[in-house]
Structures are given as structure tokens and as C-alpha cells.
Design an enzyme around this catalytic site. Structure first.
Site, PDB file in Angstrom:
ATOM      1  CG  ASP A  58       6.614  59.011  97.915  1.00 36.67           C
ATOM      2  OD1 ASP A  58       6.910  58.219  96.926  1.00 36.67           O
ATOM      3  OD2 ASP A  58       6.488  60.017  97.789  1.00 36.67           O
TER       4      ASP A  58
ATOM      5  CG  ASP B  83       2.334  58.470  97.234  1.00 37.57           C
ATOM      6  OD1 ASP B  83       3.075  57.489  96.897  1.00 37.57           O
ATOM      7  OD2 ASP B  83       2.896  59.489  97.413  1.00 37.57           O
TER       8      ASP B  83
END
Length: 978
Positions: free
Chosen positions: A413, A710
Site C-alpha cells: 500500500d 487492506d
């Protein structure tokens, strides 16, 4: 909605998805009057009123008949709306669909009735599995089952000491594994923390504070700064309402919320939540303004509910080490049965007793199984976990620390992982193209400065830049306290910029009279102020093109106002475009005596900069053969800029958007995913699809992240890595490892540790199996050829202690090699016992057997009978062979002088203690009696030391030629530990 309600057709409370066009009449009992409302069920399954209420008189008998027929399931209940459905309608239609009142909310009775249908606004993570079942699941490991079978056979054959040692080893390993996994299986429970404990709601026409779990669709929720959104809401009122959705989308900037419906053409595929400007999502945070919203869906039906469903539908995969241990257990089982079969057939061929030969075969097979291996694995992993803790990484599941050693792809990320999640001003540009650069990152002004062509910009040394900063700091609501931001990230970046230019005091020179808040229509914010002389001054900041449209003049380099003609406007926009191509978010600024006489003063380019050391860490990781892919919710320009600055994106690589990923089949994605290094506008579903596609290609995937968006991918990945500082609780619980410092460079340390752990485990396997094979071959040869046994029972027991004891265990704590990070990830498809490793084991065992039998034959040939001296020489010879073999097994890649003899203190202590104990066995009278030994001369010890060193010399010579061949082949990236 007072009184009871029924569906005329007797259907259930839920709409019939198989017949979306069906209609039903709703009756509401009001004394002896029934109000009839024809209801159309649209394609989305939402009940919509098609006509106003029409009263019809009916008899009490008819009502009683309806009441007798209806049950609780027949009550019509308000369906939830998806965020796309609610966003596509204006507030009033949504209010009708949800049958609520914006001014009064629901009644308590109606809310109670709806709750019976929809349940509480909380996540149901299912019934918890009993602890004893979780404990028993630990025994499903093939190696554990093999050890238990060995213990059972040992009991049957009355070898109780072996049975006890094996059972103790199994209990220790199983208990350690159970404790580790029990403590970490809290992922879904953390999702309940997304629902705040209380919220402000309109009930019975009054504002009340109530538990958020009691919310139902149709409730009206009041929102204020600092509130966490308790469920998905359709915004009905918005007063400068801004909501931080970074935990859901990964984007740093707060979203401005409004009440207008989103045009149908703007709506995405159901995952592009950034376009839903009239929806507030559960778990996000109100960072500015106030408003109110209608609950459109709760718990599992919310946007985060989709994350919950995906997480419940995904199982965490076994780690590569667990798979290797499973394969090793199966291999050892096959080899054990092979030993039994061979010895049994030899016995049959020699005409010996079948039962005796079978008993010997089973005994040898059981002895060959390394019962110390699970303990060594557990100890090695535990030490790896402790080492990682010192390096600011918390490993939740012990096998996960080794997984990073075989990771082939890291999906990272951006926000909060590769970047600091702190907006920072990078450039200041004047309308005529002068650009000053800003150094320093984050919300601390320490070490930062503003420079133009090598000159420091401080206070009013450069008026053209000072005016830009002045406009930004005055038209600003943020503040920085102890390097912590209070307010919006964009405004915080300007506050820090002002501090770097020593202009933070400018704000105090103006008195604010009025504020014009940012809106999605204007895309700028303005303030009306009075300066020290009492004159009115307006400042605005916002999107470059919108601010420029408000300006009739611009501020030139010679401190003059010049008209904004078509050419100058185009030039200013080109400057902004150049900044945008660098991945900067460009903010235009203007000032004037009135809103009709604004002067454009310049622009500020800012971004969430990469973390210090992130680029170096990525370079090291990529050099070791690991691919790094960037997955972010940001726009393409920002994602590409960050990817290029970090060395992730090269000219030969490509980018994919979340929308493109959606349009691809799994097979199509697998065909192109190796060439894609940057994914932008990615949602939780996209991240999961990307991880699955890589895993289907045989890649071992690590996923890093910090937000709820996530969490699903973290759980599905072979190893999930969460950020400890900015990571959400859900993210941390879904992950296998947490980086306490949120620093991607810690990943390199974790990869080093993972490779070292597997390397150490293979070293232990090499040592123990070579020693086991040698001992078994020695005994098997004596048995099959009817020789006298060169070792007695106590001596064999002592050798077993050495094989499974401290010398063997200390191989698992060998320190990490400095260059191990440069080794390629191991091939997880290869079993631990590769052909090469088996060859090394058999070669070492052959040298030990030949050397030991030679000593035994030499000593026995003098008088053709076995004496205490003969067995002492043979016994000591085998023990010294073991010590030399253990020394050479400390590394399979490097020679002993390269790693250093004293580097592993535990090994040095264990071997020294073993040699001292061996000397006591030889020279101390009480032990001489127990082990049936006698004292040896100094010459005997020198002779045995010399002959037993052959196994060490052979292994070191083999390593030397391996290293030489690799250097000649220019192969710096060799497979670690094999």
C-alpha cells in the site's frame, strides 16, 4: 408507522428477489380503518410507494381475519439501500423509501420493530470454536502424526525412554503452536470496534444519545466534528461537512460531503466509493463541519460489511515452512517404510526369523525419525520472533517470520506504508514560472527550508513567494501542536511551510471577519479579513483552474498587478500541469480587496512524500529477486510519481486502474500482472483479486497495508504486514506481522531473518539426518552381517542425546549472515529434502560409518573379540565425528572461517560441554562403570581427532568448490541454505 403492518400477499418481510416486478399492498391498521398503499418493487429490490395513502373503510371482521393470518415474518420491513442506490436519489425519495422523517426520526416502537428484522448494528463473527478443538487441530501436522506413531511403536516394543522423549517433544511443539495461533485469531472481532459505542440520533422527535448498535435503517443520525460514522448514511444536511475516509480508500485528503444526488453516469461499478459524495461510510471520521444523515444500511449490509464478508470467506494460507514440514513428514514416513522393507527383505533372503527382522526394521525406522526437529523449528522461529522484535517488528504467528524469506512479490500500500501519510509542500511557483523548492517532510519544520536558486526564502526576502505563503496561512484553519496536525492535511502542509519560511506569525496580523467554506461546486475556500489598518482583504485557495477563474489580475515579479489575459492564464495552467506531472497536488492562491478584484499570487505543489529509506529498502529487496508492486487508491499521476521516485516503476513497466482490473477475468489478469508494477484507484476487492492472481501463478505474496481497505488482502496473502503506528486495529489483527515504526525498510530485516531461519533449519536437518543415518547404518550393518555390536545400549543413548540435544539445537540459533538478503527467495515447491541435500547427508554419513567401522575393526583385530577399549574407541570416534559434522553444518554456503568459529556462542558452549561430558564418560570411574568404557591415552585422542576431522575437511572442500563454481558463473544470487 404506528401500529402493526402486514403484506397482503402473505409474503415474508424480505422482498422476493426471484420476482422483482411483483407488487404488494401494505395495510396499516388505524382503529377500524386500513390505509392501503400500493407498493412497487423495483429491480434493486427496494419498496417504493407509488401512490399517496388512500383510506378505505373495512369491517372489523376483515381486520381480524388479516390479523389472524399474519405472523412476525409477514410484517413488511424497510429494506436497506446500497450506497449506490441511495447516492443516485435525492434526499426526499430516499426518505420515502426508508419511510422516515428528517425532522422527527423514527419512533421508539418502530425502531424496535425494525431491529427485530434487521438485527443489531454489529458484526456477527460466528460462534467461537471450543479451545480443545483448536488444540487438537495442532495434531494434524503429518510430522506430528509420524512422531506420535513412533511413540506408539516404541511403547509396543517396550522402548519407554524413546516414547517419553517423543511425547514430551510433541506436547511442547503443539502447545507453543496453539498459544501463538490462539492469541492471533482475533481478526474479525476487531471489526466491531469500527462501530462507535454511542451516537446522536433523532428518536420520537427529540435528539438523544444512544448505543450505535441499536441503529436501524431509517434512523436519522446527527454528525459533528470528531464523530465516528456509526453506519452507512445518506447525507441529508451538510454544513462544511468533511469526512476522513483514508481507512477505507487509502486517500489522505478528507472528502467534502454534500446532499445532492450523484449523477448516474458518475457512479462506478460499486467499488468506486470516492465518487459517492453524498454517502458517509461506517467507521470513517468527521474531521470538520456538521450535518445529519439517514441510516441506509447497518452492519453486514454496510460498505465495511463487504469487507467483513470477504474476510470471512478467505482462509489464511499455510506458510511455506508449514508446507515444507508437512512434506518432510511425508518423506520421512516413506523413507521409514523403505528401511523396514529393505531390512525385512534382507532378513528373508538370509533365512532369519521374520518377526525378529521386522522388529529390528521398525526400531531402526523409529530411531531415524528426528523427534528433535519440531522443537528446533519452534525454538528457531521463537528466536527469530525475538530478533524481529528488537528490529521493531512484531510477529504474531511464528511460522510467518520464515515466510518472508521465500516471498517473491511484495504488494505494498502507498499511504502510510511507503509514504508518511503527512502532506508536505514541495514547491512554490509564481504566476510567471519562478519555482522555489521546499525541503523537509512531515509536520515538523525541523531541518526544512525554502530555497530559490540556492538562496533561502525567509520572511520577506523574496516577496513573490512570501505573498503566496501569506495567502495560504491566512486562509487556513489548521494548526500543528507538537508535530501533530489538528485540521486538514493540505492546510497542515501550508502551516509547516510558513514555519520553514518564518512566516507563521503573518496569520496574527489579520482579523478574520467571515469564512466562505469549500464546496464541491466552487472547489475553493475563502476568508474575509481585516488587516492592521482595518482594510478589508479577501484570500482564497483551492483548485488551480477554479481560483484562476476568479482572478482578473496576477502578481508579477516586479511587484505589479498585471491583467490575466488568455496567454497568461494558459501559461499559469501549464506551470500547474508541470507540477502535477511530478505527482504534486496543486493549490492555487489569490488575494484582493473584494471578491470581484482578486489577484492571483501563485500556487503551492504538495504531496505525501516517500518515507526516508523506503527507496533504498526497495532497491535492496528488488536486488534479491523480489518484485515490488504498488497498490493505492490515489489517482494515476500521483501513483506513477511515487512509483518512479521509489524505483518501483520503470519505463518497461505498466500501470492498471481498479476499473481495468474489474473488467479483466482472472485469466486475463494473470497474463499481464507480472508486467504491472503500479495499481491505482484500487479498492479492497481489487487488492484481493491481485493477491489471488499472483498466488495462482505460484508467487509467494507479502501484502503491506494500514487501512481497513487492506485487511482482506492482508489475510489472504502468504504473509500480511500491517503498520503499527497508523494502522487500524482491523488491519493489525488481520496481519501476520506488524511494523512498529511503520518503516518499509524493516521489511529487509524481516526478509533476512526469514531466509536465515530456513537456512538454520536445513542445517539442523543435515546434521541430524546424517548422524542418524550413520548410527543406523552402523547398527544395521552389524545386525545384518551378524557382527558383534560396536556400541552398547548406554552408548547409543548418549549418541541420541547428542543428536537431539544442545549441539543440534544450537544450529538453529546461528546468527544471520550479512549477505543473506542477496540470496534469491527459495523455491517453495521444492521439498526440504532435495536431491542435493540427500546427497550431502549420505556422503557425510558414509564417511562417519566407514571411519567408525575402520576404528572398530582395527581395535578388534588385535584379539578378535570386543573389549571395553574397543567399544570406547569406537564410541569416542563416533562422538567426535558428530562434533566435526556439527561444525561443518553451521553453514551450507560459507566456509567456517568466513562465518567465524566464535560467532555462535550457543554452539561453542554446547560443543564444549558435550566434549567435557565425553571426557568424563571416558575418565571418571562412576561413568566408566555405567557406559562400560576405559581410559584412553593422549595418543588415542589425537588419532581419533585426526581421523574424525575427515568429515569436516570433506564438507569444507565441497563448499569451497561450490563457491568457486558460482563465482566463475557470476551467480551472486544463489539459493539460500540448499
Amino acid at each position: 408507522m404506528n401500529g402493526s403492518t402486514a403484506v397482503a400477499n402473505g409474503g415474508s418481510g424480505k422482498h422476493d428477489k426471484e420476482a422483482p416486478q411483483a407488487t404488494a399492498a401494505i395495510f396499516r391498521v388505524q382503529g377500524n380503518t386500513v390505509a392501503t398503499v400500493p407498493v412497487a418493487v423495483n429491480n434493486s429490490g427496494v419498496h417504493q410507494p407509488s401512490t399517496p395513502l388512500v383510506k378505505a373503510e373495512v369491517s372489523t371482521n376483515h381486520i381480524s381475519i388479516i390479523n389472524r393470518k399474519k405472523s412476525l415474518k409477514d410484517d413488511i420491513m424497510i429494506e436497506t439501500l446500497t450506497s449506490e442506490q441511495a447516492a443516485s436519489h435525492e434526499v426526499v425519495p430516499c426518505t420515502h423509501q426508508l419511510r422516515t422523517n428528517l425532522e422527527e426520526g423514527l419512533t421508539t416502537a418502530e425502531a424496535t420493530r425494525r431491529r427485530q428484522y434487521h438485527g443489531y448494528n454489529e458484526f456477527d463473527v460466528g460462534e467461537e470454536e471450543p479451545i480443545y478443538k483448536k488444540y487438537l487441530e495442532q495434531f494434524q501436522n503429518p510430522l506430528i502424526l509420524l512422531l506420535l506413531a513412533s511413540a506408539f511403536v516404541s511403547i509396543v516394543m517396550k522402548q519407554y525412554d524413546d516414547a517419553i522423549s517423543i511425547t514430551v517433544a510433541v506436547v511442547i511443539v503443539v502447545t507453543v503452536g496453539f498459544v501463538q495461533e490462539y492469541r492471533s485469531e482475533k481478526t474479525l472481532e476487531q471489526l466491531t470496534k469500527l462501530v462507535p459505542p454511542t451516537c446522536h440520533v433523532l428518536r420520537d422527535g427529540k435528539e438523544a444519545m444512544m448505543l450505535a448498535r441499536e441503529l436501524v435503517p431509517g434512523d436519522v443520525v446527527l454528525l459533528n466534528t470528531g464523530d465516528r460514522i456509526p453506519s452507512d448514511l445518506r447525507i441529508a444536511e451538510s454544513f462544511s461537512l468533511q469526512i476522513d475516509e483514508s481507512s477505507l480508500t487509502g486517500e489522505t485528503e478528507p472528502k467534502h460531503k454534500e446532499t445532492r444526488a450523484v449523477p448516474q453516469a458518475t457512479l462506478g461499478t460499486g467499488s468506486d466509493v470516492e465518487h459517492l459524495t453524498c454517502i458517509a461510510f461506517m467507521g470513517t471520521l468527521v474531521c470538520a463541519g456538521r450535518g445529519r444523515g439517514i441510516v441506509i444500511s447497518t452492519a453486514a449490509n454496510s460498505q465495511f460489511g463487504e469487507v467483513v464478508k470477504m474476510m470471512m470467506g478467505e482462509e489464511s494460507p499455510k506458510t511455506p515452512l508449514q508446507k515444507s514440514m508437512d512434506d518432510l513428514g511425508k518423506q520421512l514416513s516413506i523413507y521409514s517404510f523403505g528401511v523396514i522393507a529393505v531390512i525385512f527383505l534382507i532378513g528373508m533372503f538370509q533365512g532369519r526369523n521374520v518377526v525378529d527382522m521386522f522388529t529390528i526394521g521398525v526400531s531402526l525406522a523409529v530411531a531415524a525419525i528426528p523427534e528433535g526437529l519440531p522443537i528446533v523449528v519452534a525454538v528457531t522461529l521463537a528466536i527469530g520472533v525475538m530478533r524481529m522484535a528488537k528490529r521493531r517488528a512484531v510477529v504474531k504467528k511464528m511460522p510467518a517470520v520464515e515466510t518472508l524469506g521465500c516471498v517473491t512479490v511484495i504488494c505494498s500500500d502507498k499511504t502510510g506504508t511507503l509514504t508518511k501519510n503527512e502532506m508536505t509542500a514541495q514547491s512554490i511557483a509564481t504566476p510567471e514560472g519562478k519555482v522555489a523548492e521546499v525541503t523537509g517532510i512531515g509536520y515538523s519544520a525541523d531541518g526544512g527550508a525554502v530555497q530559490y536558486q540556492g538562496e533561502l526564502v525567509q520572511q520577506w526576502t523574496h516577496p513573490e513567494f512570501a505573498r503566496i505563503i501569506e495567502a495560504g496561512i491566512v486562509c487556513n484553519n489548521a494548526s500543528i501542536e507538537q508535530d501533530k496536525l489538528i485540521g486538514q492535511p493540505t492546510e497542515g502542509a501550508i502551516v509547516v511551510l510558513a514555519k520553514k519560511a518564518q512566516l507563521e506569525g503573518v496569520r496574527g496580523q489579520y482579523k478574520r471577519l467571515r469564512e466562505m467554506p469549500f464546496s464541491s461546486d466552487t472547489k475553493w475556500m475563502g476568508v474575509q479579513c481585516a488587516d492592521a489598518q482595518g482594510q478589508t482583504v479577501y484570500f482564497i485557495k483551492g483548485a488551480l483552474d477554479r481560483v484562476l477563474d476568479q482572478c482578473g489580475t496576477y502578481y508579477s515579479a516586479d511587484n505589479q498587478r498585471k491583467p490575466c489575459d488568455q496567454y497568461s492564464r494558459q501559461h499559469i495552467l501549464e506551470i500547474g500541469k508541470e507540477l502535477g506531472l511530478k505527482g504534486l497536488r496543486v493549490l492555487g492562491l489569490a488575494r484582493g480587496e473584494s471578491m470581484q478584484s482578486l489577484m492571483f499570487v501563485g500556487m503551492i505543489g504538495m504531496m505525501d512524500p516517500p518515507r526516508p529509506g523506503a527507496a533504498d529498502a526497495i532497491s535492496i529487496v528488488k536486488a534479491s529477486g523480489v518484485d515490488v508492486k504498488l497498490i493505492t487508491g490515489d489517482a494515476m499521476e500521483t501513483a506513477q510519481s511515487i512509483g518512479q521516485s521509489l524505483g518501483i516503476l520503470s519505463s518497461s513497466d505498466s500501470c492498471l486502474s481498479g476499473q481495468q482490473v474489474d473488467q479483466m477475468t482472472d485469466q486475463d489478469l494473470e497474463l499481464v500482472i507480472r508486467q504491472v508494477t503500479v495499481f491505482y484507484r484500487a479498492s479492497p476487492r481489487h487488492k484481493l483479486k491481485i493477491v489471488k492472481a499472483l498466488q495462482s501463478l505460484g508467487e509467494v505474496v507479502a501484502m503491506t497495508g494500514d487501512g481497513v481497505n487492506d485487511a482482506v488482502a492482508l489475510k489472504k496473502a502468504d504473509i500480511g504486514v500491517a503498520m503499527g503506528i497508523c494502522g487500524t486495529d482491523v488491519c493489525k489483527e488481520a496481519a501476520d506481522m506488524i511494523l512498529c515504526d511503520d518503516d518499509f525498510s524493516t521489511m529487509t530485516a524481516a526478509i533476512e531473518e526469514g531466509k536465515a531461519i530456513y537456512h538454520n533449519i536445513t542445517n539442523f536437518v543435515r546434521f541430524q539426518l546424517s548422524t542418524s543415518v550413520a548410527a543406523l547404518s552402523l547398527i544395521a550393518a552389524s545386525t545384518m552381517f551378524k557382527f558383534d555390536n560396536p556400541l552398547n545400549a548406554m552408548q547409543i543413548l548418549w549418541i541420541n542425546i547428542i543428536m537431539d540435544g544442545p549441539p543440534a539445537q544450537s544450529l538453529g540459533v546461528e546468527p544471520v549472515d550479512d549477505d543473506i538478503i542477496r540470496q534469491r527467495p527459495r523455491n517453495t515447491k521444492q521439498p526440504m529434502l532435495t536431491g542435493r541435500l540427500i546427497g550431502d547427508i549420505l556422503a557425510s554419513a558414509a564417511i562417519i560409518v566407514v571411519g567408525t567401522l575402520s576404528v572398530f575393526y582395527k581395535e578388534m583385530s588385535a584379539d578378535n573379540k570386543v573389549t571395553p577399549r574397543d567399544t570406547t574407541m569406537t564410541f569416542t570416534c563416533f562422538v567426535l565425528f558428530d562434533m566435526w559434522n556439527a561444525l561443518s553444518c553451521r553453514s551450507s554456503r560459507k566456509m567456517i572461517w568466513q562465518i567465524g568459529i566464535r560467532r555462535n556462542r550457543m554452539f561453542c558452549i554446547a560443543v564444549s560441554a558435550s566434549l567435557i561430558c565425553q571426557l568424563l564418560v571416558i575418565y571418571w570411574s562412576p561413568l566408566q562403570h555405567i557406559f562400560q568404557t576405559e581410559a584412553l591415552s593422549l595418543f588415542d585422542l589425537i588419532f581419533l581427532t585426526t581421523i574424525t576431522s575427515t568429515v569436516f575437511i570433506f564438507n569444507e572442500t565441497r563448499k569451497y568448490f561450490n563457491l568457486r563454481s558460482k563465482s566463475l558463473n557470476h551467480d551472486p544470487l544463489s539459493v539460500s541454505g540448499i
